[in-house]
Design a protein around this motif. Sequence first.
Motif, short mmCIF file in Angstrom:
data_model
loop_
_atom_site.label_atom_id
_atom_site.label_comp_id
_atom_site.label_asym_id
_atom_site.label_seq_id
_atom_site.Cartn_x
_atom_site.Cartn_y
_atom_site.Cartn_z
N GLU A 268 0.82 -1.21 0.00
CA GLU A 268 0.00 0.00 0.00
C GLU A 268 0.85 1.25 0.00
O GLU A 268 0.56 2.23 -0.71
CB GLU A 268 -0.94 0.01 1.21
N ALA A 269 1.91 1.25 0.80
CA ALA A 269 2.78 2.42 0.88
C ALA A 269 3.51 2.65 -0.43
O ALA A 269 3.69 3.80 -0.87
CB ALA A 269 3.78 2.23 2.02
N TYR A 270 3.93 1.57 -1.08
CA TYR A 270 4.65 1.69 -2.35
C TYR A 270 3.73 2.17 -3.47
O TYR A 270 4.09 3.05 -4.26
CB TYR A 270 5.27 0.34 -2.72
N GLU A 271 2.53 1.61 -3.53
CA GLU A 271 1.59 1.95 -4.60
C GLU A 271 0.78 3.20 -4.29
O GLU A 271 0.08 3.72 -5.16
CB GLU A 271 0.65 0.78 -4.87
N ARG A 272 0.85 3.66 -3.04
CA ARG A 272 0.09 4.83 -2.59
C ARG A 272 -1.41 4.62 -2.81
O ARG A 272 -2.15 5.53 -3.19
CB ARG A 272 0.55 6.11 -3.31
N CYS A 273 -1.85 3.39 -2.54
CA CYS A 273 -3.26 3.04 -2.72
C CYS A 273 -3.68 2.08 -1.61
O CYS A 273 -3.03 1.05 -1.39
CB CYS A 273 -3.49 2.40 -4.09
N ILE A 274 -4.75 2.43 -0.92
CA ILE A 274 -5.23 1.61 0.19
C ILE A 274 -6.65 1.15 -0.11
O ILE A 274 -7.54 1.97 -0.34
CB ILE A 274 -5.22 2.40 1.51
N LYS A 275 -6.86 -0.16 -0.12
CA LYS A 275 -8.18 -0.72 -0.37
C LYS A 275 -8.82 -1.11 0.96
O LYS A 275 -8.22 -1.84 1.75
CB LYS A 275 -8.08 -1.92 -1.30
N ILE A 276 -10.03 -0.61 1.19
CA ILE A 276 -10.74 -0.87 2.44
C ILE A 276 -12.13 -1.42 2.12
O ILE A 276 -13.01 -0.68 1.70
CB ILE A 276 -10.87 0.42 3.29
N SER A 277 -12.28 -2.71 2.30
CA SER A 277 -13.56 -3.35 1.97
C SER A 277 -14.55 -3.27 3.13
O SER A 277 -15.75 -3.53 2.94
CB SER A 277 -13.33 -4.82 1.60
N GLU A 278 -14.07 -2.89 4.32
CA GLU A 278 -14.93 -2.89 5.50
C GLU A 278 -15.83 -1.66 5.60
O GLU A 278 -16.75 -1.63 6.43
CB GLU A 278 -14.08 -2.98 6.78
N ILE A 279 -15.57 -0.63 4.80
CA ILE A 279 -16.30 0.63 4.94
C ILE A 279 -17.00 0.99 3.64
O ILE A 279 -16.39 0.97 2.56
CB ILE A 279 -15.33 1.77 5.35
N GLN A 280 -18.27 1.34 3.75
CA GLN A 280 -19.05 1.73 2.57
C GLN A 280 -18.61 3.11 2.08
O GLN A 280 -18.16 3.95 2.86
CB GLN A 280 -20.54 1.77 2.91
N PRO A 281 -18.74 3.38 0.77
CA PRO A 281 -18.31 4.68 0.21
C PRO A 281 -18.98 5.88 0.88
O PRO A 281 -18.32 6.89 1.14
CB PRO A 281 -18.72 4.57 -1.26
N ASN A 282 -20.28 5.79 1.16
CA ASN A 282 -20.95 6.94 1.78
C ASN A 282 -20.43 7.20 3.19
O ASN A 282 -20.35 8.35 3.63
CB ASN A 282 -22.47 6.71 1.81
N VAL A 283 -20.04 6.13 3.89
CA VAL A 283 -19.47 6.30 5.22
C VAL A 283 -18.05 6.86 5.13
O VAL A 283 -17.66 7.72 5.92
CB VAL A 283 -19.47 4.96 5.98
N MET A 284 -17.28 6.42 4.13
CA MET A 284 -15.95 6.96 3.93
C MET A 284 -16.01 8.45 3.64
O MET A 284 -15.14 9.23 4.09
CB MET A 284 -15.24 6.21 2.80
#
Length: 223
Positions: free
Chosen positions: A49-65
């Motif tokens: 994640e740190a290398y690609e500068r991209c974090i995937k979070i499946s636990e949180i809905q987009p509206n909540v994010m």
Amino acid sequence: MSFKETPFYTFAPPDITIVAKDQAFRVHDYVLSPQSEFFKTALQSETKEAYERCIKISEIQPNVMTEVLNWLYRAPLTSPLDTGDTAFSTSSVAKMKEILQAHEFLQIKGATREYCKFIEDELQKLGTDPTVRHPREDGNGTFLTFHRNYTSNIAELLNEIYRSGCTVSKEAIARLIATISYDNNGNECRLSRFATAVEKLQDPDGRFFRDISLALIALRMAR
């Protein structure tokens, strides 16, 4: 105003991407890392994640994010709770719990205090605001009802607030207990449902249980 319109966002180009479920958010390391241990660990360690500068979070809905990012970027917040007699409806409480749990998952401190204020404001309206369903006699001598399902909803929501480290005032708790306990027929079915809901909480917070118990004791002594 959304988080993308705040000075924190427009100060510099976004340098990381968060993917919540299937929605991507372009955001800034300098905003997220200082306020979230989750993001700090993910972005400042030797990880993919740190290398690609991209974090995937499946636990949180987009509206909540979006709600989380609004807080992190200091955009004006609005209460997730509905207004009036649906403030503590099942859907309303579920939205608030999702937001609180997202902040806990992302290890963000401070946000819960603001959401606790929204809950406190609604509790303070019980028994006083004519738009809220509460045990209040109207001009015809009839009584508005406090929805029976709201007792367990409120118990779950308050426990979530306490688990996050916040509390509500003794006055708000006392008003809640007094409103729930009032019954034109002289019985305590609503109060019994609330007490049962508290007892059935899967992960009860000790301070919440204490405050509710003290309010119940005070009510019984006043009768």
